[in-house]
Design a protein around this motif. Structure first.
Motif, mmCIF file in Angstrom:
data_model
loop_
_atom_site.group_PDB
_atom_site.id
_atom_site.type_symbol
_atom_site.label_atom_id
_atom_site.label_comp_id
_atom_site.label_asym_id
_atom_site.label_seq_id
_atom_site.Cartn_x
_atom_site.Cartn_y
_atom_site.Cartn_z
ATOM 1 N N GLU A 60 1.129 -1.007 -0.144
ATOM 2 C CA GLU A 60 -0.465 0.273 0.322
ATOM 3 C C GLU A 60 0.711 1.120 -0.351
ATOM 4 N N ARG A 61 2.084 1.328 1.513
ATOM 5 C CA ARG A 61 3.118 2.536 0.650
ATOM 6 C C ARG A 61 3.973 2.613 -0.555
ATOM 7 N N GLU A 62 3.479 1.812 -0.585
ATOM 8 C CA GLU A 62 4.629 1.708 -2.414
ATOM 9 C C GLU A 62 3.593 1.915 -3.816
ATOM 10 N N MET A 63 2.270 1.331 -3.707
ATOM 11 C CA MET A 63 1.378 1.798 -4.221
ATOM 12 C C MET A 63 1.321 4.011 -4.855
ATOM 13 N N ALA A 64 0.815 4.093 -3.319
ATOM 14 C CA ALA A 64 0.435 5.743 -2.335
ATOM 15 C C ALA A 64 1.811 6.382 -3.114
ATOM 16 N N ARG A 65 2.965 5.890 -2.801
ATOM 17 C CA ARG A 65 4.440 6.365 -3.346
ATOM 18 C C ARG A 65 4.351 6.400 -5.073
ATOM 19 N N LEU A 66 4.083 5.473 -5.693
ATOM 20 C CA LEU A 66 3.823 5.099 -7.074
ATOM 21 C C LEU A 66 2.541 6.634 -7.722
ATOM 22 N N ALA A 67 1.338 6.708 -7.064
ATOM 23 C CA ALA A 67 0.243 7.551 -7.612
ATOM 24 C C ALA A 67 1.118 9.338 -7.068
ATOM 25 N N ALA A 68 1.752 9.028 -5.723
ATOM 26 C CA ALA A 68 2.079 10.588 -5.973
ATOM 27 C C ALA A 68 2.953 11.105 -6.902
ATOM 28 N N GLU A 69 4.073 10.369 -6.792
ATOM 29 C CA GLU A 69 5.200 10.880 -7.978
ATOM 30 C C GLU A 69 4.403 10.650 -9.501
ATOM 31 N N GLN A 71 1.443 12.007 -9.653
ATOM 32 C CA GLN A 71 0.483 13.238 -10.103
ATOM 33 C C GLN A 71 2.090 14.027 -9.742
ATOM 34 N N ARG A 72 3.211 14.117 -8.965
ATOM 35 C CA ARG A 72 4.056 15.093 -9.179
ATOM 36 C C ARG A 72 4.233 15.465 -10.797
ATOM 37 N N GLU A 73 4.602 14.269 -11.300
ATOM 38 C CA GLU A 73 5.182 13.946 -12.703
ATOM 39 C C GLU A 73 3.867 15.463 -12.822
ATOM 40 N N THR A 74 2.591 14.785 -13.724
ATOM 41 C CA THR A 74 1.724 15.012 -14.187
ATOM 42 C C THR A 74 1.243 17.051 -13.486
ATOM 43 N N GLU A 75 2.063 16.799 -12.664
ATOM 44 C CA GLU A 75 1.938 19.004 -12.033
ATOM 45 C C GLU A 75 2.454 19.004 -12.915
ATOM 46 N N ALA A 76 4.193 18.805 -13.033
ATOM 47 C CA ALA A 76 5.513 19.482 -13.538
ATOM 48 C C ALA A 76 5.498 19.385 -14.684
ATOM 49 N N LEU A 77 4.158 18.554 -15.838
ATOM 50 C CA LEU A 77 4.026 18.308 -17.287
ATOM 51 C C LEU A 77 3.665 19.608 -17.173
ATOM 52 N N ALA A 78 2.725 19.799 -16.661
ATOM 53 C CA ALA A 78 1.669 20.339 -17.100
ATOM 54 C C ALA A 78 2.087 21.914 -16.714
ATOM 55 N N ALA A 79 2.387 22.315 -15.212
ATOM 56 C CA ALA A 79 3.645 23.195 -15.956
ATOM 57 C C ALA A 79 4.163 23.708 -16.276
ATOM 58 N N ARG A 80 5.301 22.658 -17.012
ATOM 59 C CA ARG A 80 6.166 23.290 -17.986
ATOM 60 C C ARG A 80 5.208 23.677 -19.359
ATOM 61 N N GLU A 81 3.508 22.802 -19.498
ATOM 62 C CA GLU A 81 3.007 22.788 -20.996
ATOM 63 C C GLU A 81 2.412 24.959 -20.806
#
Length: 122
Positions: A60-69, A71-81
């Motif tokens: 569960e912790r690993e899945m939460a970590r991957l989901a957060a990662e 999410q961060r990548e998505t936000e970074a991509l949106a910011a770059r766009e």
């Protein structure tokens, strides 16, 4: 010279103590329940459930970590766009201002030319 009659030999005492300790260890080992005893099986089952629960929590912790990662990548991509869109908008505005400036300069030059020609005809 008088020597006490209750003098003991320390080596014999140590050997006897070691023998008693070995006997006690052997007695404890023999008193252990066998591998197919219900108490041992219950302990093993409890340990298995604890291990399984731990594995679930780790997953569960690993899945939460991957989901957060993600999410961060998505936000970074949106910011770059967004930054790229802003840079493109600013570049377009700059080109438009340059074109407007060139048109104004041409209009001013043409006006000076027309005025010069009008003065020359008089």
């Amino acid at each position: 010279m008088c020597v006490g009659q209750f003098k003991t030999n320390p080596i014999v005492d140590r050997l006897e103590a070691a023998a008693k300790a070995r006997q006690a260890t052997l007695a404890r080992f023999r008193a252990r329940p066998s591998a197919d005893d219900s108490i041992v099986l219950a302990r093993q089952a409890a340990r298995r459930t604890v291990v399984q629960a731990r594995e679930v929590r780790v997953n569960e912790r690993e899945m939460a970590r991957l989901a957060a990662e993600a999410q961060r990548e998505t936000e970074a991509l949106a910011a770059r766009e967004c930054e790229a869109a802003e840079a493109a908008r600013q570049a377009a505005e700059k080109v438009e201002r340059q074109a407007s400036l060139v048109a104004e300069q041409k209009a001013a030059r043409d006006a000076r030319f027309v005025a010069r020609k009008a003065r020359a005809r008089r």
